[in-house]
Design a protein around this motif. Structure first.
Motif, PDB file in Angstrom:
ATOM      1  N   LEU A   1       0.827  -1.206   0.000  1.00 25.35           N
ATOM      2  CA  LEU A   1       0.000   0.000   0.000  1.00 25.35           C
ATOM      3  C   LEU A   1       0.863   1.258   0.000  1.00 25.35           C
ATOM      4  O   LEU A   1       0.623   2.192  -0.777  1.00 25.35           O
ATOM      5  CB  LEU A   1      -0.937   0.000   1.216  1.00 25.35           C
ATOM      6  CG  LEU A   1      -1.865   1.201   1.344  1.00 25.35           C
ATOM      7  CD1 LEU A   1      -2.824   1.260   0.161  1.00 25.35           C
ATOM      8  CD2 LEU A   1      -2.633   1.130   2.647  1.00 25.35           C
TER       9      LEU A   1
ATOM     10  N   LYS B   1       0.816   3.695  -3.256  1.00 25.83           N
ATOM     11  CA  LYS B   1       0.202   5.002  -2.987  1.00 25.83           C
ATOM     12  C   LYS B   1       1.221   6.135  -3.138  1.00 25.83           C
ATOM     13  O   LYS B   1       0.930   7.167  -3.742  1.00 25.83           O
ATOM     14  CB  LYS B   1      -0.397   5.003  -1.574  1.00 25.83           C
ATOM     15  CG  LYS B   1      -1.030   6.302  -1.144  1.00 25.83           C
ATOM     16  CD  LYS B   1      -2.442   6.429  -1.646  1.00 25.83           C
ATOM     17  CE  LYS B   1      -3.121   7.653  -1.060  1.00 25.83           C
ATOM     18  NZ  LYS B   1      -3.383   8.670  -2.049  1.00 25.83           N
TER      19      LYS B   1
ATOM     20  N   GLN C   1       2.066   6.711  -6.863  1.00 20.80           N
ATOM     21  CA  GLN C   1       0.911   7.309  -7.548  1.00 20.80           C
ATOM     22  C   GLN C   1       0.774   8.791  -7.169  1.00 20.80           C
ATOM     23  O   GLN C   1       0.522   9.629  -8.031  1.00 20.80           O
ATOM     24  CB  GLN C   1      -0.388   6.569  -7.186  1.00 20.80           C
ATOM     25  CG  GLN C   1      -0.492   5.187  -7.783  1.00 20.80           C
ATOM     26  CD  GLN C   1      -0.759   5.196  -9.276  1.00 20.80           C
ATOM     27  OE1 GLN C   1      -1.217   6.177  -9.846  1.00 20.80           O
ATOM     28  NE2 GLN C   1      -0.468   4.087  -9.923  1.00 20.80           N
ATOM     29  N   ASP C   2       0.933   9.104  -5.893  1.00 14.56           N
ATOM     30  CA  ASP C   2       0.816  10.492  -5.437  1.00 14.56           C
ATOM     31  C   ASP C   2       1.894  11.388  -6.054  1.00 14.56           C
ATOM     32  O   ASP C   2       1.617  12.513  -6.452  1.00 14.56           O
ATOM     33  CB  ASP C   2       0.898  10.571  -3.907  1.00 14.56           C
ATOM     34  CG  ASP C   2      -0.360  10.044  -3.228  1.00 14.56           C
ATOM     35  OD1 ASP C   2      -1.345   9.730  -3.923  1.00 14.56           O
ATOM     36  OD2 ASP C   2      -0.336   9.922  -1.984  1.00 14.56           O
TER      37      ASP C   2
END
Length: 114
Positions: free
Chosen positions: A63, A67, A70-71
Motif C-alpha cells: 500500500l 500510494k 501514484q501520489d
C-alpha cells in the motif's frame, strides 16, 4: 538498449531512489505507441523486506509503495521525462509484487513516443 530507454530508466531509478531511499536494481522498459512499460526488479529496502515477513507487513509495504508513487506522479512527472519521450505525461498505473520484489509501471502519454 536504446539511448532513450537508458535515459528513461535513469529518470525512473533516480526518482524512486530519492523517494524510497533505494532505487530498483534493474529496470526493463519498452515503448509501445503512447505507453512506456517498465518492469522494475529489486525494489525493496532492507527495512521493507523485514516488515514484509508477515502478511500484514506485506500489505502495508504494498500500500505504501503504490500510494506514494501514484501520489508523486499525480503532482507531475519527473523533470526531463516529457522532453525525453516527446509527449505529455497523462497517467501512471503501477503495482508491486512484494513476495517477488518486482514492480510494473505503465506510463501513459498523450501521443505516441517518438
Amino acid at each position: 538498449m536504446s539511448k532513450k530507454v537508458h535515459e528513461f530508466n535513469d529518470i525512473i531509478r533516480k526518482l524512486r531512489k530519492d523517494l524510497f531511499g533505494k532505487g530498483p536494481e534493474r529496470i526493463h522498459t519498452v515503448f509501445v505507441e503512447n505507453m512506456a512499460i517498465s518492469t522494475l526488479y529489486g525494489n525493496l529496502t532492507p527495512t521493507e523486506t523485514f516488515i514484509a515477513k508477515t502478511s500484514e507487513g506485506r500489505e502495508m509495504v504494498h500500500l505504501a509503495r503504490t500510494k506514494m508513487i501514484q501520489d508523486v506522479y499525480a503532482e507531475g512527472p519527473p523533470e526531463g521525462l516529457e522532453e525525453l519521450v516527446g509527449a505529455k505525461f497523462v497517467h501512471l498505473f503501477s503495482d508491486i509484487k512484494i513476495e517477488e520484489n518486482i514492480a510494473v509501471s505503465v506510463f501513459i502519454f498523450d501521443k505516441n513516443i517518438t
